[in-house]
Design an enzyme around this catalytic site. Structure first.
Site, PDB file in Angstrom:
ATOM      1  N   TYR A   1       0.805  -1.227   0.000  1.00 49.34           N
ATOM      2  CA  TYR A   1       0.000   0.000   0.000  1.00 49.34           C
ATOM      3  C   TYR A   1       0.838   1.278   0.000  1.00 49.34           C
ATOM      4  O   TYR A   1       0.285   2.373  -0.058  1.00 49.34           O
ATOM      5  CB  TYR A   1      -0.931   0.010   1.213  1.00 49.34           C
ATOM      6  CG  TYR A   1      -1.874  -1.173   1.231  1.00 49.34           C
ATOM      7  CD1 TYR A   1      -2.908  -1.271   0.311  1.00 49.34           C
ATOM      8  CD2 TYR A   1      -1.710  -2.191   2.161  1.00 49.34           C
ATOM      9  CE1 TYR A   1      -3.764  -2.357   0.317  1.00 49.34           C
ATOM     10  CE2 TYR A   1      -2.565  -3.288   2.178  1.00 49.34           C
ATOM     11  CZ  TYR A   1      -3.588  -3.364   1.251  1.00 49.34           C
ATOM     12  OH  TYR A   1      -4.427  -4.437   1.260  1.00 49.34           O
TER      13      TYR A   1
ATOM     14  N   HIS B   1      -4.791   5.941  -1.539  1.00 53.31           N
ATOM     15  CA  HIS B   1      -5.502   5.796  -0.265  1.00 53.31           C
ATOM     16  C   HIS B   1      -4.602   6.117   0.928  1.00 53.31           C
ATOM     17  O   HIS B   1      -5.095   6.338   2.029  1.00 53.31           O
ATOM     18  CB  HIS B   1      -6.031   4.367  -0.159  1.00 53.31           C
ATOM     19  CG  HIS B   1      -7.375   4.242   0.494  1.00 53.31           C
ATOM     20  ND1 HIS B   1      -8.291   5.278   0.592  1.00 53.31           N
ATOM     21  CD2 HIS B   1      -7.976   3.174   1.078  1.00 53.31           C
ATOM     22  CE1 HIS B   1      -9.373   4.851   1.198  1.00 53.31           C
ATOM     23  NE2 HIS B   1      -9.214   3.581   1.508  1.00 53.31           N
TER      24      HIS B   1
ATOM     25  N   PHE C   1      -5.509  -0.910   9.555  1.00 53.26           N
ATOM     26  CA  PHE C   1      -6.086  -0.878   8.215  1.00 53.26           C
ATOM     27  C   PHE C   1      -7.200   0.163   8.194  1.00 53.26           C
ATOM     28  O   PHE C   1      -7.833   0.453   9.197  1.00 53.26           O
ATOM     29  CB  PHE C   1      -6.557  -2.248   7.718  1.00 53.26           C
ATOM     30  CG  PHE C   1      -5.394  -3.126   7.328  1.00 53.26           C
ATOM     31  CD1 PHE C   1      -4.833  -3.019   6.076  1.00 53.26           C
ATOM     32  CD2 PHE C   1      -4.852  -4.015   8.237  1.00 53.26           C
ATOM     33  CE1 PHE C   1      -3.741  -3.804   5.721  1.00 53.26           C
ATOM     34  CE2 PHE C   1      -3.765  -4.799   7.899  1.00 53.26           C
ATOM     35  CZ  PHE C   1      -3.204  -4.690   6.638  1.00 53.26           C
TER      36      PHE C   1
ATOM     37  N   ASN D   1     -10.288   0.585   7.158  1.00 59.57           N
ATOM     38  CA  ASN D   1     -11.685   0.403   7.561  1.00 59.57           C
ATOM     39  C   ASN D   1     -11.870   0.278   9.067  1.00 59.57           C
ATOM     40  O   ASN D   1     -13.004   0.307   9.543  1.00 59.57           O
ATOM     41  CB  ASN D   1     -12.283  -0.823   6.862  1.00 59.57           C
ATOM     42  CG  ASN D   1     -12.391  -0.620   5.370  1.00 59.57           C
ATOM     43  OD1 ASN D   1     -12.104   0.454   4.846  1.00 59.57           O
ATOM     44  ND2 ASN D   1     -12.802  -1.643   4.670  1.00 59.57           N
TER      45      ASN D   1
ATOM     46  N   ASP E   1      -7.336  10.817   2.321  1.00 52.76           N
ATOM     47  CA  ASP E   1      -7.583  11.010   0.890  1.00 52.76           C
ATOM     48  C   ASP E   1      -9.071  11.209   0.644  1.00 52.76           C
ATOM     49  O   ASP E   1      -9.905  10.703   1.390  1.00 52.76           O
ATOM     50  CB  ASP E   1      -7.096   9.778   0.115  1.00 52.76           C
ATOM     51  CG  ASP E   1      -7.873   8.527   0.485  1.00 52.76           C
ATOM     52  OD1 ASP E   1      -8.593   8.002  -0.380  1.00 52.76           O
ATOM     53  OD2 ASP E   1      -7.776   8.072   1.645  1.00 52.76           O
TER      54      ASP E   1
ATOM     55  N   ASN F   1     -14.386   5.130   4.155  1.00 57.60           N
ATOM     56  CA  ASN F   1     -14.571   4.096   5.180  1.00 57.60           C
ATOM     57  C   ASN F   1     -13.747   4.338   6.440  1.00 57.60           C
ATOM     58  O   ASN F   1     -14.190   4.003   7.539  1.00 57.60           O
ATOM     59  CB  ASN F   1     -14.257   2.718   4.610  1.00 57.60           C
ATOM     60  CG  ASN F   1     -15.306   2.260   3.625  1.00 57.60           C
ATOM     61  OD1 ASN F   1     -16.456   2.677   3.681  1.00 57.60           O
ATOM     62  ND2 ASN F   1     -14.910   1.405   2.698  1.00 57.60           N
TER      63      ASN F   1
END
Length: 192
Positions: A12, A17, A62, A64, A89, A110
């Protein structure tokens, strides 16, 4: 408290994101610190200025589940939500756009939805970094987990990360009203 949102893990790194993590890296450089302490579900550090303590945090839960780290952070430091700035973001803003707000709903994000649910409040400042302009037909998840294209898009995003870090520092030093004005003014200058 300044919290930058993103997803942990090599896959990532530098994705759209992870804009919050990108800004956190610039804040680390600005303050001459590293987010080296693992606790409360995040990587964090404390900075003492003449007037206050500033906590920088990158949740490692993470995206979420970002709220799990943020609610622990607020409880640990006995802080109210209005002492929290979240950087993330925003697919609904054009790439390179930086906007600061005093409060508001989570929109389609999220990570923000998780924070609002966990702390049971929308009354905290946020700094949004635009990552929009998804090509027609491109899957949303693929877009946000993709990396900005080399060249113009990457340069645009790097300018946005730099502006967001300046605005975050200003928020910590001068408060939300001053930082919102600065963000709006600098954003206009960048567009010219």
């Amino acid at each position: 408290m300044i919290v930058g949102l993103g997803n942990p893990g090599r896959e990532y790194v530098h994705t759209r994101h992870n804009a919050g993590f990108e800004v956190m890296s610039l804040l680390e450089a600005h303050y001459g610190v590293t987010l080296g302490r693992k606790m409360l579900g995040g990587l964090l550090t404390e900075i003492w200025t003449e007037e206050r303590k500033i906590v920088l945090c990158a949740p490692q839960t993470f995206m979420n589940a970002s709220g799990e780290c943020v609610v622990r952070l607020l409880k640990w430091y006995h802080a109210e939500p209005d002492h929290l700035l979240v950087i993330y973001d925003d697919i609904d803003l054009p790439p390179g756009t930086v906007r600061m707000r005093r409060s508001g709903g989570p929109g389609t994000h999220n990570g923000m939805r998780s924070i609002v649910e966990c702390i049971d409040s929308q009354a905290f400042p946020r700094l949004r970094v635009g990552t929009g302009d998804r090509p027609a037909g491109e899957d949303l998840v693929s877009w946000v987990l993709g990396r900005p294209a080399a060249g113009e898009e990457q340069e645009c995003m790097e300018r946005a990360f730099a502006l967001a870090s300046v605005c975050a520092v200003d928020w910590a030093e001068n408060g939300i009203d001053h930082a919102m004005r600065l963000c709006a003014e600098k954003g206009k200058e960048d567009k010219q």
